[in-house]
Motif scaffolding. Structure first.
Motif, short mmCIF file in Angstrom:
data_model
loop_
_atom_site.label_atom_id
_atom_site.label_comp_id
_atom_site.label_asym_id
_atom_site.label_seq_id
_atom_site.Cartn_x
_atom_site.Cartn_y
_atom_site.Cartn_z
N THR A 284 3.68 -15.03 15.52
CA THR A 284 4.57 -14.23 14.68
C THR A 284 4.86 -15.00 13.41
O THR A 284 5.26 -16.16 13.48
N CYS A 285 4.64 -14.37 12.28
CA CYS A 285 4.91 -15.04 11.00
C CYS A 285 6.42 -15.17 10.82
O CYS A 285 7.17 -14.21 11.03
N ILE A 286 6.87 -16.36 10.43
CA ILE A 286 8.32 -16.58 10.27
C ILE A 286 8.70 -16.78 8.81
O ILE A 286 9.82 -17.13 8.49
N ILE A 287 7.75 -16.54 7.92
CA ILE A 287 8.03 -16.85 6.51
C ILE A 287 9.01 -15.85 5.91
O ILE A 287 9.81 -16.18 5.06
N CYS A 288 8.95 -14.59 6.31
CA CYS A 288 9.91 -13.63 5.79
C CYS A 288 10.36 -12.73 6.94
O CYS A 288 9.75 -12.71 8.01
N PRO A 289 11.44 -11.97 6.74
CA PRO A 289 12.02 -11.21 7.86
C PRO A 289 11.10 -10.13 8.44
O PRO A 289 11.35 -9.63 9.53
N LYS A 290 10.03 -9.78 7.73
CA LYS A 290 9.16 -8.73 8.24
C LYS A 290 8.54 -9.12 9.58
O LYS A 290 8.35 -8.28 10.45
N GLY A 291 8.26 -10.41 9.75
CA GLY A 291 7.78 -10.89 11.04
C GLY A 291 6.46 -10.29 11.50
O GLY A 291 6.33 -9.83 12.64
N CYS A 292 5.45 -10.31 10.63
CA CYS A 292 4.14 -9.74 10.99
C CYS A 292 3.57 -10.44 12.23
O CYS A 292 3.71 -11.64 12.39
N ARG A 293 2.92 -9.65 13.09
CA ARG A 293 2.19 -10.23 14.22
C ARG A 293 0.83 -10.65 13.70
O ARG A 293 0.06 -9.81 13.23
N ASN B 194 -1.59 -10.10 8.70
CA ASN B 194 -0.64 -10.56 7.69
C ASN B 194 -0.55 -9.55 6.55
O ASN B 194 -1.56 -9.10 6.02
N ALA B 195 0.69 -9.23 6.16
CA ALA B 195 0.87 -8.28 5.08
C ALA B 195 0.81 -8.97 3.72
O ALA B 195 0.81 -8.31 2.69
N CYS B 196 0.79 -10.29 3.70
CA CYS B 196 0.69 -10.99 2.41
C CYS B 196 0.05 -12.35 2.63
O CYS B 196 -0.07 -12.81 3.76
N PRO B 197 -0.38 -13.01 1.54
CA PRO B 197 -1.13 -14.28 1.69
C PRO B 197 -0.32 -15.40 2.34
O PRO B 197 -0.90 -16.29 2.97
N ARG B 198 1.00 -15.34 2.21
CA ARG B 198 1.80 -16.42 2.80
C ARG B 198 1.64 -16.45 4.32
O ARG B 198 1.73 -17.50 4.95
N GLY B 199 1.40 -15.29 4.90
CA GLY B 199 1.20 -15.21 6.34
C GLY B 199 -0.07 -15.94 6.75
O GLY B 199 -0.10 -16.61 7.79
N GLU B 200 -1.10 -15.82 5.93
CA GLU B 200 -2.37 -16.49 6.24
C GLU B 200 -2.19 -18.01 6.19
O GLU B 200 -2.60 -18.72 7.10
S1 SF4 Z 1 2.70 -12.19 6.49
FE1 SF4 Z 1 3.86 -12.03 4.58
S2 SF4 Z 1 4.97 -10.12 4.84
FE2 SF4 Z 1 4.27 -10.65 6.90
S3 SF4 Z 1 5.99 -11.83 7.77
FE3 SF4 Z 1 4.60 -13.30 6.83
S4 SF4 Z 1 5.43 -13.64 4.78
FE4 SF4 Z 1 6.35 -11.74 5.56
#
Ligand code: SF4
Ligand SMILES: Cc1cc2nc3c(=O)[nH]c(=O)nc-3n(C[C@H](O)[C@H](O)[C@H](O)COP(=O)(O)OP(=O)(O)OC[C@H]3O[C@@H](n4cnc5c(N)ncnc54)[C@H](O)[C@@H]3O)c2cc1C
Lengths: 415, 115
Positions: free
Chosen positions: B6-15, B30-36
């Protein structure tokens, strides 16, 4: 009786930020009263990091975050009277406190309430069983371990998966205890994803949802707990009862704003937030009494506590200077899917006003709408919402002027 | 290898789903590059900040709080704790003081002092 422009009750992050903001807005006779030996409030026992990311752009521990504000207070020579417990506040702003020097009475131009929260106790939960040692609220255990250096137990079950419960699961594990389980009565955790990952997943601690502690066992010391899944009414299902041996049970089952003084002063309250009804300057319905921080609404991020407190400080300073806080009154109210909206009234339509709200349950894609009657003022799409994360919508003067006497925030689920 | 996180970088919490071998990882969900970036860091070199309390040799009722100044390898968390459990400080110490210069690549810095 001593006279002050502003008396701040409570020297946690809210009280300190409010005092600093009031001072900077021109009220130099400000005093902070706190019952503890040092200011900082609950932050002093939160040794984990994760504070300040939004407001200061840095990740700090609780004491470090508090220290930044303590320095700002000291730089302005704002007096902090510690070991001073406020026992009464009157509607005409006389504050009575008990200190080492006896009882003191202060007349305030404005009072800022910043007393924070306390934890819900076992009694409030009505768990069956004996009364052995080894059952603590999570915050008490946190204080015993982090401030006093005690070991509170070796095998632990935690009830409640809010952030405090999760933080304590990691803390106890790193201190050498085995955390057997975290039980959560709701179908979802109220904690931040980051804490679910770094406090539970990192240590393979199981999280049982829809599960509660049905019974505690043991005579002198806790010997175990019976956990059980719950039905739709949150009643334990007998067939699912299961015994887990443990010597410690931590309860992390919610915070209650500490509003005894507020109620005694006759300040009208919001039954949902447990705090006072306020306008956008954090002024309660008694003129000159303001409230901010956890005593107003339970916050999960201290950054927002500081922001809210700055508004309260600036509002209180304006009140003391006699600048009329404008009196147009728009009420806000929660609609479908929203638990509460704060502030409950808006008095000034000449500036941007931020509305803060919490949703009632987790949802995927939603649209948060702000309506006045049938008029859609604005809408905000959100990819995901959860009760644990406070949402905010800012309304411009243009929108505020368009609003009638009531604004409703509502959620619409999107496909 | 396939790993779900689970991505913890932003509240969206993408799986997120990470697949691949030693030097070629692909991230999905990932919905954005930070997730990658997060997923790759978690699968190659996960880091954590560790915070703890230390006893004060000349004060009986006070604890000093410390943290790793920079994050340390996740796998070293317990080893860090073990070293810190064996460490005491002598008051006065203040916030910002350095207690150790190198513990798994990080300095240990005081976050709450004792007078
Ligand atoms: S991948 Fe991007 S949008 Fe999704 S939780 Fe991580 S930071 Fe947020
Ligand atoms: C255990 C825990 C963990 C948390 N973890 C995080 C986190 O990781 N990240 C994050 O951003 N936020 C976190 N928070 C939230 C954040 O710390 C709080 O929202 C914030 O500290 C609230 O500040 P406050 O000033 O309103 O209240 P408090 O910090 O509770 O301060 C209230 C002060 O008022 C004083 N007081 C109360 N009554 C009286 C009286 N009658 N007379 C005199 N003084 C009085 C108390 O002594 C206290 O000092 C956590 C909170 C808790 C409880």
């Amino acid at each position: 009786m001593m006279h002050y422009d502003i008396v701040v009750v409570g020297g946690g992050p809210a009280g300190m930020a409010a005092a600093v903001a009031a001072y900077d807005a021109g009220c130099t006779r400000v005093v902070i009263l706190d019952r503890e030996p040092q200011p900082g409030g609950i932050l002093m026992q939160c040794i984990h990091n994760g504070f300040g990311l939004h407001k200061l752009g840095r990740e700090l521990t609780g004491p470090e975050y508090a220290d930044i504000y303590a320095q700002e207070v000291a730089r302005r020579a704002i007096p902090v009277l510690t070991e001073t417990t406020v026992t009464n506040i009157t509607p005409d702003r006389v504050v009575t406190a008990q200190s080492r020097h006896g009882i003191v009475k202060l007349q305030a131009g404005a009072v800022i309430l910043a007393m924070g929260c306390r934890e819900r106790s076992r009694g409030a939960l009505r768990i069956c069983g004996t009364r052995p040692a080894g059952i603590y609220s999570a915050g008490t255990a946190q204080k015993l371990i982090n401030c006093m250096g005690y070991h509170v137990g070796k095998r632990v079950v935690i009830l409640g998966s809010g952030d405090i419960g999760l933080i304590m699961a990691r803390r106890m594990t790193l201190e050498g205890a085995k955390v057997e389980a975290v039980c959560e009565v709701m179908p979802y955790s109220g904690g931040l994803t980051r804490n679910l990952v770094q406090c539970l997943e990192d240590f393979d601690i199981p999280l049982y949802l829809n599960t509660t502690v049905a019974e505690v066992h043991g005579q002198k010391r806790l010997e175990g707990v019976t956990i059980a899944q719950v039905d739709g009414q949150r009643r334990p299902i007998p067939e699912t009862r299961r015994f887990i041996p443990c010597d410690t049970l931590l309860l992390s089952v919610g915070l209650i704003p500490e509003n005894e003084l507020t109620r005694a002063a006759g300040v009208p309250m919001d039954p949902i937030t447990g705090g006072a009804l306020v306008d956008e300057h954090c002024q309660t319905q008694i003129p000159g009494i303001f409230a901010c921080g956890n005593v107003l609404q339970v916050h999960d991020l201290v950054d927002y506590v500081s922001e809210e407190a700055e508004r309260a400080g600036a509002g209180a300073a304006a009140f003391v200077r006699g600048s009329a806080l404008l009196n147009t009154s728009i009420n806000t109210q929660p609609g479908n899917g929203v638990r509460y909206v704060l502030p409950q009234t808006i008095t000034d339509t000449t500036r941007d006003v931020s509305l803060f709200f919490r949703v009632s349950h987790p949802m995927g894609k939603v649209r948060c709408t702000v309506r006045s009657g049938a008029d859609l003022l604005t809408a905000l799409p959100r990819p995901r919402v959860a009760p644990g994360e406070m949402e905010r919508i800012t309304l411009s003067p243009d929108l505020l002027r368009r609003a009638g006497d009531t604004i409703t925030i509502e959620l619409e689920e999107l496909p | 290898m396939t790993r779900e996180l689970t991505c913890i970088i932003c509240p969206k919490g993408c799986r997120l789903c990470v697949e691949g071998g030693d030097n070629r990882l692909t991230v999905r969900g990932n919905a954005c590059p930070r997730g990658e970036q997060y997923a790759i860091a978690e699968c190659t070199n996960p880091l954590r900040t560790v915070t703890a309390v230390l006893r004060v040799s000349n004060r009986c009722d006070t604890m000093v709080c410390v943290k790793t100044e920079s994050p340390v390898p996740k796998a070293a968390m317990f080893a860090v704790m073990e070293r810190l459990h064996q460490t005491t400080v002598t008051a006065p110490v203040s916030i910002g003081d350095i207690v150790m210069d190198d513990l798994f690549g990080s300095r240990i810095v005081v976050t709450k002092g004792a007078i």
